[in-house]
Design a protein around this motif. Structure first.
Motif, PDB file in Angstrom:
ATOM      1  N   GLY A  64      46.395  17.689  41.071  1.00  0.00           N
ATOM      2  CA  GLY A  64      46.530  16.816  42.239  1.00  0.00           C
ATOM      3  C   GLY A  64      46.520  17.582  43.551  1.00  0.00           C
ATOM      4  N   PHE A  65      45.858  18.759  43.549  1.00  0.00           N
ATOM      5  CA  PHE A  65      45.743  19.543  44.790  1.00  0.00           C
ATOM      6  C   PHE A  65      44.539  19.032  45.581  1.00  0.00           C
ATOM      7  N   LEU A  66      44.718  17.903  46.258  1.00  0.00           N
ATOM      8  CA  LEU A  66      43.589  17.275  46.938  1.00  0.00           C
ATOM      9  C   LEU A  66      43.819  17.226  48.445  1.00  0.00           C
ATOM     10  N   LEU A  67      42.716  17.364  49.152  1.00  0.00           N
ATOM     11  CA  LEU A  67      42.750  17.231  50.608  1.00  0.00           C
ATOM     12  C   LEU A  67      42.481  15.763  50.951  1.00  0.00           C
ATOM     13  N   PRO A  68      42.742  15.359  52.206  1.00  0.00           N
ATOM     14  CA  PRO A  68      42.415  13.987  52.588  1.00  0.00           C
ATOM     15  C   PRO A  68      40.948  13.690  52.253  1.00  0.00           C
ATOM     16  N   GLY A  69      40.685  12.563  51.677  1.00  0.00           N
ATOM     17  CA  GLY A  69      39.311  12.245  51.281  1.00  0.00           C
ATOM     18  C   GLY A  69      39.074  12.545  49.814  1.00  0.00           C
ATOM     19  N   GLY A  70      40.099  13.122  49.167  1.00  0.00           N
ATOM     20  CA  GLY A  70      39.993  13.352  47.728  1.00  0.00           C
ATOM     21  C   GLY A  70      39.269  14.620  47.324  1.00  0.00           C
ATOM     22  N   VAL A  71      38.971  15.477  48.319  1.00  0.00           N
ATOM     23  CA  VAL A  71      38.304  16.747  47.987  1.00  0.00           C
ATOM     24  C   VAL A  71      39.353  17.730  47.451  1.00  0.00           C
ATOM     25  N   VAL A  72      38.984  18.509  46.443  1.00  0.00           N
ATOM     26  CA  VAL A  72      39.918  19.485  45.879  1.00  0.00           C
ATOM     27  C   VAL A  72      40.249  20.573  46.906  1.00  0.00           C
ATOM     28  N   ASP A  73      41.541  20.875  47.040  1.00  0.00           N
ATOM     29  CA  ASP A  73      41.987  21.959  47.924  1.00  0.00           C
ATOM     30  C   ASP A  73      41.783  23.278  47.172  1.00  0.00           C
ATOM     31  N   GLN A  74      40.650  23.917  47.465  1.00  0.00           N
ATOM     32  CA  GLN A  74      40.258  25.123  46.714  1.00  0.00           C
ATOM     33  C   GLN A  74      41.249  26.266  46.884  1.00  0.00           C
ATOM     34  N   GLU A  75      41.690  26.454  48.132  1.00  0.00           N
ATOM     35  CA  GLU A  75      42.614  27.571  48.419  1.00  0.00           C
ATOM     36  C   GLU A  75      43.914  27.418  47.637  1.00  0.00           C
ATOM     37  N   LYS A  76      44.470  26.217  47.713  1.00  0.00           N
ATOM     38  CA  LYS A  76      45.748  25.964  47.058  1.00  0.00           C
ATOM     39  C   LYS A  76      45.617  26.116  45.539  1.00  0.00           C
ATOM     40  N   THR A  77      44.513  25.607  45.001  1.00  0.00           N
ATOM     41  CA  THR A  77      44.270  25.707  43.565  1.00  0.00           C
ATOM     42  C   THR A  77      44.112  27.177  43.164  1.00  0.00           C
ATOM     43  N   ALA A  78      43.330  27.895  43.972  1.00  0.00           N
ATOM     44  CA  ALA A  78      43.089  29.305  43.677  1.00  0.00           C
ATOM     45  C   ALA A  78      44.406  30.078  43.672  1.00  0.00           C
ATOM     46  N   ARG A  79      45.264  29.796  44.663  1.00  0.00           N
ATOM     47  CA  ARG A  79      46.539  30.494  44.762  1.00  0.00           C
ATOM     48  C   ARG A  79      47.397  30.229  43.520  1.00  0.00           C
ATOM     49  N   ALA A  80      47.400  28.971  43.071  1.00  0.00           N
ATOM     50  CA  ALA A  80      48.200  28.610  41.895  1.00  0.00           C
ATOM     51  C   ALA A  80      47.710  29.355  40.656  1.00  0.00           C
ATOM     52  N   LEU A  81      46.386  29.396  40.478  1.00  0.00           N
ATOM     53  CA  LEU A  81      45.822  30.080  39.311  1.00  0.00           C
ATOM     54  C   LEU A  81      46.137  31.579  39.364  1.00  0.00           C
ATOM     55  N   VAL A  82      45.938  32.174  40.536  1.00  0.00           N
ATOM     56  CA  VAL A  82      46.169  33.614  40.677  1.00  0.00           C
ATOM     57  C   VAL A  82      47.651  33.940  40.437  1.00  0.00           C
ATOM     58  N   ASN A  83      48.537  33.105  40.958  1.00  0.00           N
ATOM     59  CA  ASN A  83      49.977  33.349  40.737  1.00  0.00           C
ATOM     60  C   ASN A  83      50.333  33.255  39.263  1.00  0.00           C
ATOM     61  N   ASP A  84      49.792  32.266  38.584  1.00  0.00           N
ATOM     62  CA  ASP A  84      50.064  32.129  37.147  1.00  0.00           C
ATOM     63  C   ASP A  84      49.579  33.362  36.390  1.00  0.00           C
ATOM     64  N   PHE A  85      48.408  33.829  36.767  1.00  0.00           N
ATOM     65  CA  PHE A  85      47.832  35.005  36.109  1.00  0.00           C
ATOM     66  C   PHE A  85      48.698  36.243  36.370  1.00  0.00           C
ATOM     67  N   ARG A  86      49.047  36.444  37.638  1.00  0.00           N
ATOM     68  CA  ARG A  86      49.856  37.598  38.043  1.00  0.00           C
ATOM     69  C   ARG A  86      51.194  37.673  37.330  1.00  0.00           C
ATOM     70  N   GLU A  87      51.799  36.530  37.158  1.00  0.00           N
ATOM     71  CA  GLU A  87      53.137  36.487  36.574  1.00  0.00           C
ATOM     72  C   GLU A  87      53.115  36.426  35.055  1.00  0.00           C
ATOM     73  N   GLY A  88      51.919  36.446  34.474  1.00  0.00           N
ATOM     74  CA  GLY A  88      51.815  36.480  33.018  1.00  0.00           C
ATOM     75  C   GLY A  88      51.946  35.113  32.358  1.00  0.00           C
ATOM     76  N   ARG A  89      51.875  34.056  33.149  1.00  0.00           N
ATOM     77  CA  ARG A  89      52.032  32.723  32.549  1.00  0.00           C
ATOM     78  C   ARG A  89      50.793  32.292  31.764  1.00  0.00           C
ATOM     79  N   LEU A  90      49.704  33.050  31.904  1.00  0.00           N
ATOM     80  CA  LEU A  90      48.488  32.721  31.151  1.00  0.00           C
ATOM     81  C   LEU A  90      48.299  33.690  29.980  1.00  0.00           C
ATOM     82  N   GLY A  91      49.255  34.562  29.812  1.00  0.00           N
ATOM     83  CA  GLY A  91      49.176  35.526  28.716  1.00  0.00           C
ATOM     84  C   GLY A  91      49.209  36.959  29.237  1.00  0.00           C
ATOM     85  N   ARG A  92      49.196  37.893  28.288  1.00  0.00           N
ATOM     86  CA  ARG A  92      49.232  39.322  28.643  1.00  0.00           C
ATOM     87  C   ARG A  92      47.828  39.882  28.516  1.00  0.00           C
ATOM     88  N   PHE A  93      47.330  40.416  29.604  1.00  0.00           N
ATOM     89  CA  PHE A  93      45.948  40.916  29.599  1.00  0.00           C
ATOM     90  C   PHE A  93      45.841  42.299  30.227  1.00  0.00           C
TER      91      PHE A  93
END
Ligand SMILES: Nc1nc2c(ncn2[C@@H]2O[C@H](COP(=O)(O)OP(=O)(O)O)[C@@H](O)[C@H]2O)c(=O)[nH]1
Ligand SMILES: [Mg+2]
Length: 270
Positions: free
Chosen positions: A236-265
């Motif tokens: 549900g990271f959407l900007l007005p008009g229903g466009v995906v908020d790329q920055e916010k989504t990217a930050r969430a994915l990168v944080n999950d990766f950094r903190e190991g929430r997606l596994g150990r790599f």
């Protein structure tokens, strides 16, 4: 050699050992090339931090490779201290050798002086705090917490020198910069977070299919950009008009990766 590293030369002159701190997930690219030249005959220990976030089998291979090349190497979780025993053993042996060398010259005991060197945010202060047994050096989950060289004197004949992280020019090579960004070791403004997220997405699609689908409840279809859009919609990271908020989504994915929430790599294989 970067100027800030040059300026550490004066400290190198007064230390007995250098802890070269690198990230266990990127053990080659997060280390300094040609550091031996700068360190000279001083004892050196490579400390791979964030072993808790790296693939254990890959870490074992890296340690084996480093040790086979005659380098003292340990892998640890610098946040909790797990895995630090060998580091103590190494330092004890280095201290003993120093004591013996001094005795041969008719000199008395002197504290062992140890310095931590490495790129920003790799865990230098955390490693020293483990050795000090207390939070003597400031740490933080962003580059630039340690501003200038800082001595930490502790009993047990040990003196520790914390230094600010220094990046190497070759790390501006786009792919390396993105990986360092993925680990949180490059200044936020220097690497675009969407670029990092796409690299992480591609890596996971290739190396750990199904991970993104499970974590974000999406279909793993298309390339990294499609995946990012799917994650944004699912979260549900959407900007007005229903466009995906790329920055916010990217930050969430990168944080999950950094903190190991997606596994150990581990991103670089030995
Ligand atoms: N999970 C994990 N986090 C770590 C480890 N080492 C350091 N950190 C975290 O990484 C961040 C940066 O650590 P810091 O010691 O300040 O890095 P420095 O900039 O190299 O001195 C902090 O939030 C630490 O808690 C580790 O081995 N595992
Ligand atoms: Mg620090």
């Amino acid at each position: 050699m970067p100027a800030p590293l040059q300026s550490l030369r004066q400290y190198l002159k007064v230390v007995d050992a250098v802890l070269e701190v690198a990230d266990a997930r990127l053990p080659a690219s997060s280390r300094y090339p040609d550091l031996e030249k700068l360190i000279g005959s001083r004892a050196r220990v490579v400390v791979l931090t964030r072993a808790d976030l790296a693939d254990p089998a890959a870490t074992a291979c890296w340690l084996e490779k480093l040790r086979a090349g005659g380098t003292r190497a340990v892998a640890m979780n610098a946040r909790t201290g797990a895995g630090d025993r060998l580091l103590y053993q190494y330092l004890k042996a280095i201290a003993r050798a120093k004591g013996e060398a001094r005795a041969r010259r008719g000199l008395g005991e002197a504290p062992l002086r140890v310095m931590a060197l490495g790129i920003p945010n790799v865990g230098k202060s955390s490693v020293l705090n483990r050795l000090a047994g207390r939070a003597a050096a400031r740490t933080g989950n962003r580059p630039g917490i340690t501003r200038g060289p800082q001595w930490i004197r502790i009993k047990d004949n040990l003196e520790l020198l914390d230094t600010p992280g220094v990046l190497w020019p070759r790390w501006q090579e786009p792919r390396t910069a993105l990986w360092l960004g993925a680990l949180g070791c490059a200044p936020e403004e220097s690497v675009p977070v969407v670029g990092i997220a796409c690299l992480v997405g591609e890596f996971l699609l290739r190396e750990a299919p199904g991970t993104l689908a499970v974590r974000y409840g999406i279909q793993e279809q298309g390339g990294a950009t499609d995946i990012l859009a799917a994650i944004g919609r699912s979260r549900g990271f959407l900007l007005p008009g229903g466009v995906v908020d790329q920055e916010k989504t990217a930050r969430a994915l990168v944080n999950d990766f950094r903190e190991g929430r997606l596994g150990r790599f581990t991103l670089e294989k030995p």
